[in-house]
Enzyme design. Structure first.
Site, PDB file in Angstrom:
ATOM      1  CD  GLU A 136      13.253  -1.991   1.078  1.00 22.58           C
ATOM      2  OE1 GLU A 136      12.542  -0.996   1.273  1.00 22.58           O
ATOM      3  OE2 GLU A 136      13.386  -2.902   1.904  1.00 22.58           O
TER       4      GLU A 136
ATOM      5  NE  ARG B 175       4.931   2.402   3.504  1.00 27.29           N
ATOM      6  CZ  ARG B 175       5.765   1.409   3.792  1.00 27.29           C
ATOM      7  NH1 ARG B 175       6.962   1.652   4.270  1.00 27.29           N
ATOM      8  NH2 ARG B 175       5.405   0.154   3.625  1.00 27.29           N
TER       9      ARG B 175
ATOM     10  CB  ALA C 243       9.925  -3.388  10.033  1.00 30.04           C
TER      11      ALA C 243
ATOM     12  CG  HIS D 182       2.855  -3.820   3.439  1.00 31.50           C
ATOM     13  ND1 HIS D 182       3.355  -4.751   4.322  1.00 31.50           N
ATOM     14  CD2 HIS D 182       3.844  -2.906   3.262  1.00 31.50           C
ATOM     15  CE1 HIS D 182       4.590  -4.413   4.670  1.00 31.50           C
ATOM     16  NE2 HIS D 182       4.903  -3.289   4.052  1.00 31.50           N
TER      17      HIS D 182
ATOM     18  N   GLY E  20      12.748  -5.072   5.653  1.00 28.61           N
ATOM     19  CA  GLY E  20      13.721  -4.419   4.765  1.00 28.61           C
ATOM     20  C   GLY E  20      14.636  -3.454   5.476  1.00 28.61           C
TER      21      GLY E  20
ATOM     22  NE  ARG F 160       6.556  -1.698  -0.984  1.00 31.11           N
ATOM     23  CZ  ARG F 160       6.867  -1.637   0.285  1.00 31.11           C
ATOM     24  NH1 ARG F 160       5.980  -1.237   1.157  1.00 31.11           N
ATOM     25  NH2 ARG F 160       8.058  -1.973   0.683  1.00 31.11           N
TER      26      ARG F 160
ATOM     27  CG  HIS G  67       4.942  -5.791   0.346  1.00 31.38           C
ATOM     28  ND1 HIS G  67       5.607  -6.697  -0.453  1.00 31.38           N
ATOM     29  CD2 HIS G  67       5.908  -5.077   0.970  1.00 31.38           C
ATOM     30  CE1 HIS G  67       6.912  -6.534  -0.293  1.00 31.38           C
ATOM     31  NE2 HIS G  67       7.118  -5.546   0.567  1.00 31.38           N
TER      32      HIS G  67
ATOM     33  CB  SER H  79       3.558  -2.836  11.797  1.00 37.39           C
ATOM     34  OG  SER H  79       2.257  -3.173  11.447  1.00 37.39           O
ATOM     35  CB  THR H  80       7.672  -1.449  15.149  1.00 38.72           C
ATOM     36  OG1 THR H  80       6.953  -0.238  14.929  1.00 38.72           O
ATOM     37  CG2 THR H  80       9.150  -1.138  15.306  1.00 38.72           C
TER      38      THR H  80
END
Ligand code: FAD
Ligand code: SIN
Length: 537
Positions: free
Chosen positions: A117, A381, A50, A346, A52, A285, A239, A46-47
Site C-alpha cells: 500500500e 497514518r 477493514a 476515513h 487492505g 495517503r 482516504h 470500522s474493524t
C-alpha cells in the site's frame, strides 16, 4: 447478550467491540470480570469493514527499521518514535496470535501473501482477500465466546463517571460509565476498577466518510468532558479513493488496488499522479488525496478514476472479490471500466492522549485503537497501521490494566444513579436530524482536505452556535441514542476546528493555504483539555 441491570460493578469495563476492545478483553480475561459494551450489533464498527489488511514485518526482504522509517515519514515529523518502535516490533507476534485464533490470512508460496500500500517501501500487508477486517472480527468474537466473555449489544455509553463529577475528594479518576439501553431507554450505572475506551473513530463528523454509523467520536467526547487530554484532532485522514456514486455511502476502494498496480486518471483519461509526486499512486495517503482533490478542482470534474483494466480479470477477481462484487451492484465493473473515486473522511489520527501502555491522563481510564492518540500516526497514518495499533495496544493496555487493578479497586465508592431531572419526552426529532446534518456539512465545507484560516473561523462560529443549541436540547429532553451521538459529534467537531485553528503551518494531513509551508518551530502535538475552551461544558 442480555441487557444490563440498573447498576453493577465489573473489574474491566470495555467500551467497544472492535479489534482494540476485543484484543484487550481476551488478554485481560482471567484477571477479573470483563464486560464489553457495543453501541449496536456486536460486530458493527470500522474493524469489520477493514479491507487492505494489517501492516507488519513478515517478508524476508523486510526489516523493522524500514517499517519504522516508513511510518515516521508518513507521520511528517509528529510520530512518537517509541510508540512506532513498539508497534512495529510487536507486530509479527500479534499476527501469529491472530493465526492462533484461526484468522485465515491469504497465503502465498512462502508463507503469508503480503500486499503493498501507499507509503510502504516493502510488501508487508497481511490480508484476507479484500475483507481482512471481517475475518479478524469474526475470529476475535469467536475467541471471546469461547472464553465466555460477556458482550452486551445496543448499550450506548453516555458519559464517563468520575470521582470529580460525583463530588468525591482527591484527584479525579474514572469510575465507570452511565450506559443507555437502545431497547428500553433505561440508563444503568456501571462502575469499574478500570474503564477502557475502545470506541473507534469519528468519521461521521464529516458528510462523506468510509466510517460506519457508530463512528461518532463518542470516546473522544466523553474523555474530553471527563477532563482527559485530547491531541492532534486537526489530523483527520481522508482516504484518496471512496467510490463516487450517489447511493454507495462512500464505499471504500482499498489502497491495495493501487498497491497492485491501479492507475489514477482524470476524466480525460490522463494518468496525473506523476505531476504531483514521484511516488505516484503509492505516495503517502495525504499526498494522493490532495492530488486527486487538486486535479478534480483544476479540471472542474466531479471525480477521478482508478483504472484496473490493464490487470488480468482473473487476478482482480482472485484478489478483490468483495470490492468487485460490491461496486458491480452500483453498475461499475472494474475489470472493464475505471472506477469513479473521490477522497472521503476515513481515519482519526488524533484522539485521547495515552502513554505506551494505553493509560490516559485520567487515572483509571485507558484508551486503545482509533480513539487513542498513542503517537504512532503523528500527522498522517501509514496505511494498514491501525489494525496493528489496536492489536498491539489492546495487549499492552491489558497487561498494565491487570497490574493496576489492585491499586484501583478497594471499596467501590457509591455511584449515584443517573439523574433524569425534569427531562421531557423528546418531541422534535427533526431538530436532532437537522443539527446532525449541519455539523457534518459545516465540517465538510470548511474543515476538509484544503483549509484556510477564514474557513476555520466560519466553522468555529457555526459549530459553536450548534453546540449551544444542542446543549440546551440535551439538558431539557430525555436522552436518546441519537441525541447522545449528536452531542458527541458537535464536541468532536469543535475539537477538530480548535486544533486546526491552533496549527498555523501545513503538516501531514493539515493543509492550510494561509500557511502552506511546514514550520519546524511548530513540531509539537496540539493538546486540548476541558479548560482550554472557554465555552466548554
Ligand atoms: P471499531 O472497530 O470502530 O469499534 C468501535 C466499537 O466501539 C464498536 O463496537 C462500537 O459499537 C463501539 N462504540 C462506539 N461508541 C460507543 C458508545 N458510546 N458506547 C458503547 N460502544 C460504543 N485499518 C487498517 O489497519 N487496515 C485496513 O485495511 C483498514 N481498512 C479500513 C476500511 C474501512 C472502510 C474503514 C472505515 C477503516 C479501515 N481501517 C483500516 C481503519 C481500521 O479499520 C480502524 O481504525 C480500526 O478497525 C478501529 O478499531 P477500533 O477497535 O478502535 O474501533
Ligand atoms: C485500505 O484498504 O485502503 C484501507 C487501509 C487503511 O485504512 O489502513
Amino acid at each position: 447478550m442480555s441487557a444490563l441491570p440498573p447498576r453493577e460493578h465489573v473489574d474491566f469495563l470495555v467500551l467497544g467491540g472492535g479489534v482494540a476492545g476485543l484484543s484487550f478483553a481476551l488478554e485481560v480475561a482471567g484477571h477479573g470480570s470483563v464486560l464489553v459494551l457495543t453501541k449496536r450489533q456486536r460486530s458493527e464498527g470500522s474493524t469489520q469493514y477493514a479491507q487492505g489488511g494489517i501492516a507488519s514485518v513478515l517478508g524476508t526482504d523486510d526489516q523493522f527499521e524500514l517499517h519504522v522509517e516508513d511510518t515516521l515519514v508518513a507521520g511528517a515529523g509528529l510520530c512518537n518514535r517509541e510508540a512506532v518502535e513498539v508497534t512495529v516490533r510487536e507486530g509479527p507476534e500479534r499476527i501469529r496470535w491472530l493465526l492462533s485464533l484461526g484468522v485465515e490470512f491469504d497465503r502465498g508460496a512462502a508463507g503469508l501473501h503480503l500486499t503493498r500500500e501507499g507509503g510502504h517501501s516493502r510488501r508487508r500487508i497481511a490480508h484476507a482477500k479484500d475483507a481482512t477486517g471481517r475475518e479478524v472480527e469474526r475470529a476475535l468474537l469467536a475467541a471471546c465466546d469461547a472464553r465466555g466473555i460477556r458482550i452486551v449489544e445496543d448499550a450506548v455509553a453516555v458519559d464517563l463517571i468520575t470521582s470529580g463529577k460525583i463530588g468525591l475528594g482527591g484527584p479525579s479518576r474514572a469510575l465507570g460509565a452511565y450506559v443507555l439501553s437502545r431497547d428500553t431507554g433505561a440508563i444503568s450505572s456501571v462502575s469499574a476498577g478500570v474503564t477502557v475506551l475502545a470506541t473507534g473513530g469519528a468519521g461521521k463528523v464529516y458528510l462523506y466518510t468510509t466510517s460506519p454509523d457508530v463512528g461518532t467520536g463518542d470516546g473522544v467526547a466523553m474523555a474530553w468532558r471527563a477532563g482527559a487530554s485530547i491531541a492532534n484532532m486537526e489530523f483527520y485522514q481522508f482516504h484518496p479513493t471512496g467510490l463516487y456514486h450517489p447511493q454507495a455511502k462512500s464505499f471504500l476502494i482499498s489502497e491495495a488496488l493501487r498497491g497492485e498496480g491501479g492507475i489514477l486518471r482524470n476524466a480525460a483519461g490522463e494518468a496525473f499522479m506523476a505531476r504531483y509526486d514521484p511516488r505516484k499512486e503509492l505516495a503517502p495517503r495525504d499526498i494522493v488525496a490532495r492530488s486527486i482533490d487538486a486535479e478534480i478542482k483544476r479540471r472542474g470534474d466531479d471525480c477521478a478514476f482508478l483504472d484496473m483494466t490493464h490487470l488480468p480479470k482473473a487476478f482482480l477477481l482472485e484478489h478483490f472479490p468483495y470490492i468487485h462484487a460490491t461496486i458491480k451492484e452500483f453498475g461499475v465493473d472494474m475489470t472493464v471500466q475505471p472506477i469513479p473515486v473521490v477522497p472521503v473522511a476515513h481515519y482519526m489520527c488524533g484522539g485521547v492522549v495515552t502513554d505506551l501502555m494505553g493509560r490516559t491522563t485520567l487515572p483509571g481510564l485507558f484508551a486503545i485503537g482509533e480513539v487513542s492518540c498513542t503517537g504512532l500516526h503523528g500527522a498522517n497514518r501509514l496505511a494498514s497501521n491501525s489494525l496493528l495499533e489496536g492489536l498491539v495496544f489492546g495487549r499492552r493496555a491489558a497487561i498494565r490494566a491487570a497490574d493496576s487493578l489492585s491499586d484501583t479497586t478497594g471499596p467501590t465508592p457509591p455511584i449515584p444513579d443517573w439523574n433524569p431531572g425534569d427531562a421531557l419526552a423528546p418531541d422534535e426529532g427533526v431538530v436532532v436530524a437537522h443539527n446532525w446534518d449541519e455539523v457534518r456539512r459545516t465540517m465538510w465545507n470548511y474543515v476538509g482536505i484544503v483549509r484556510t484560516q477564514k474557513r476555520l473561523e466560519r466553522a468555529r462560529t457555526r459549530v459553536s452556535n450548534l453546540r449551544t443549541e444542542i446543549r440546551e436540547y440535551y439538558w431539557k429532553y430525555q436522552v436518546t441514542p441519537d441525541l447522545v451521538e449528536l452531542r458527541n459529534l458537535a464536541d468532536v467537531a469543535m475539537l477538530v476546528v480548535e486544533c486546526a485553528r491552533r496549527r498555523k503551518e501545513s503538516r501531514g494531513l493539515h493543509y492550510v493555504l494561509d500557511y502552506p509551508a511546514t514550520d519546524e518551530r511548530q513540531r509539537r502535538d496540539t493538546v486540548m483539555t476541558l479548560g482550554d475552551l472557554e465555552d466548554a461544558r
